[in-house]
Write an enzyme that holds these catalytic residues in place. Structure first.
Site, short mmCIF file in Angstrom:
data_model
loop_
_atom_site.label_atom_id
_atom_site.label_comp_id
_atom_site.label_asym_id
_atom_site.label_seq_id
_atom_site.Cartn_x
_atom_site.Cartn_y
_atom_site.Cartn_z
CB SER A 186 16.99 25.84 4.12
OG SER A 186 16.12 26.86 4.55
CE LYS A 234 16.51 26.28 8.53
NZ LYS A 234 16.35 27.07 7.31
CB SER A 287 13.35 23.98 6.18
OG SER A 287 14.49 24.67 5.72
#
Length: 424
Positions: A123, A126, A180
């Protein structure tokens, strides 16, 4: 033509005081871009893991090392091992497979472990989505979630948006960076890509273009969220470049320091509102923490990016492929930040390149870069601290440190001074 020392000799020199043979501006722990000399690399300090994880999927096969890309920011960074400034104390033992600490403002790389080694991002990807589209979306705009926004891996993290629900863009960013939310990543990517069925694909393409623009050449996105995808990679160095873009954005700095946020109720859909929290525990426990991003998949393991400010010095830490025992990802980041802040302000083993550096030089004599070509990266900016990164070119795979060793060894056999060797 520079000859290569045998790996065994290089290793022997390392164990008997290699710093005596190195130029004064080279890091004592500098590792060579020549993978044949892997025996000379300094292993990164590792703790004793209490319990090894079970049923871990095999790691994806990374692309082969590209010598020119591995030396971006300086030839000493082209290593799979440890690189720290001369005279610096050893960094803390962490489970992260690769990591790096850098100065957000000066761009100095303070040290790292395999900074240019390909890893799967989870993640922390991102943050590339944020770097690419945050400035293109009005945070006050309202949007309507659609079913495709929830096309995420089963049991993966989601902030809880529902099809037909109405949300501010700023709420989606908070859901993305605090909790997240992979659903928020899909929604933001879809909107930034025009809102249609191909919106996510358009944004992923834009993310890859953004990575190349800033010099993050080891980064290739397949999903906007960081959920595993074939051919999806990044590196600790690339994450630091991405972090530098993100922390230049006031909205990003505000979001990642937010401790709690609220997902609004959807009365027409009979969905209640709820509160969610920032999962980056560093902001609760570390004085001067600026926020960042956590990540985990069973393939990528733990990934982490965060920054902190101490007496006006802003450092960023990035780590990939970590296990959570004996320390969680944020605790490993904390330990590495403490190590970075303990170093002198002029300590450096390389430089974070800028988009201006990447675009500074044409790749052909006519001044036009061929289609699909990666731009040449010039020397690091003046004032970034030693060692000065050399110009990246096709010959960047030359083992610069070995050349220095060879010169010194030849000098002991012949009275004449050593000839100047090529630097790239």
């Amino acid at each position: 033509m520079i000859q290569r020392l045998p790996a065994a000799l290089a290793a022997a020199l390392l164990t008997t005081g290699v710093s005596a043979f190195l130029p004064s501006s080279a890091a004592a722990a500098a590792i060579l871009p020549n993978r044949a000399a892997a025996a000379a690399e300094i292993p990164c300090p590792k703790p004793k893991v209490v319990e090894k994880p079970k049923n871990v999927p095999p790691r994806p096969v990374p692309p082969p090392d590209n010598p020119a890309e591995s030396a971006i920011g300086g030839p000493a960074l082209a290593t799979h091992g440890l690189i720290i400034p001369p005279g610096a104390k050893l960094p803390p033992a962490v489970t992260a497979t690769t990591w790096m600490v850098a100065d957000l403002d000066t761009g100095q790389v303070l040290g790292g472990c395999g900074p240019h080694v390909h890893q799967t991002p989870a993640s922390v990807q991102k943050t590339l989505l944020a770097a690419t589209v945050m400035d293109k979306l009005d945070p006050n705009q309202m949007m309507t979630a659609v079913p495709s926004d929830l096309n995420i891996e089963y049991h993966s993290s989601a902030v809880g948006i529902v099809p037909g629900g109405r949300y501010r863009i700023s709420t989606l960013w908070l859901g993305l960076l605090l909790n997240s939310g992979n659903d928020a990543a899909n929604a933001l990517a879809r909107l930034a890509g025009g809102g249609g069925p191909d919106g996510v694909a358009r944004t992923v393409a834009a993310m890859n273009a953004e990575a190349k623009r800033i010099g993050a050449f080891q980064t290739h996105a397949v999903t906007p969220s960081g959920l595993d995808g074939k051919g999806q990679f990044t590196s600790a160095y690339d994450l630091a470049l991405i972090a530098r873009e993100d922390f230049a954005k006031p909205d990003f700095r505000k979001y990642v320091l937010t401790r709690t946020a609220y997902m609004p109720a959807q009365p027409k859909l009979k969905k209640a509102g709820f509160q969610f929290q920032n999962e980056n525990k560093l902001i609760y426990n570390y004085p001067g923490a600026m926020g960042g991003k956590t990540g985990f998949t069973t393939v990528a393991r733990t990934s982490y990016m965060s920054a902190a400010n101490r007496n006006g010095r802003r450092l960023v830490v990035t780590l990939l492929g970590a296990e959570t025992r004996p320390q969680r990802g944020w605790q490993q980041g904390e330990a590495l930040l403490n190590w970075g802040f303990s170093l002198p302000r002029d300590a450096s083993v390389g430089t974070l390149v800028t988009p201006q550096d990447v675009a500074a030089k044409p790749t052909t004599e006519s001044g036009a870069a061929p289609a699909g070509a990666r731009p040449a990266v010039p020397e690091a900016r003046a004032g970034s601290g030693p060692p000065r990164p050399l110009e990246i070119a096709a010959g960047a795979s030359v083992a610069v440190v070995l050349a220095a060793l060879l010169i010194r060894l030849r000098a002991t056999r012949k009275p004449r001074p050593p000839r100047q060797q090529p630097t790239s």
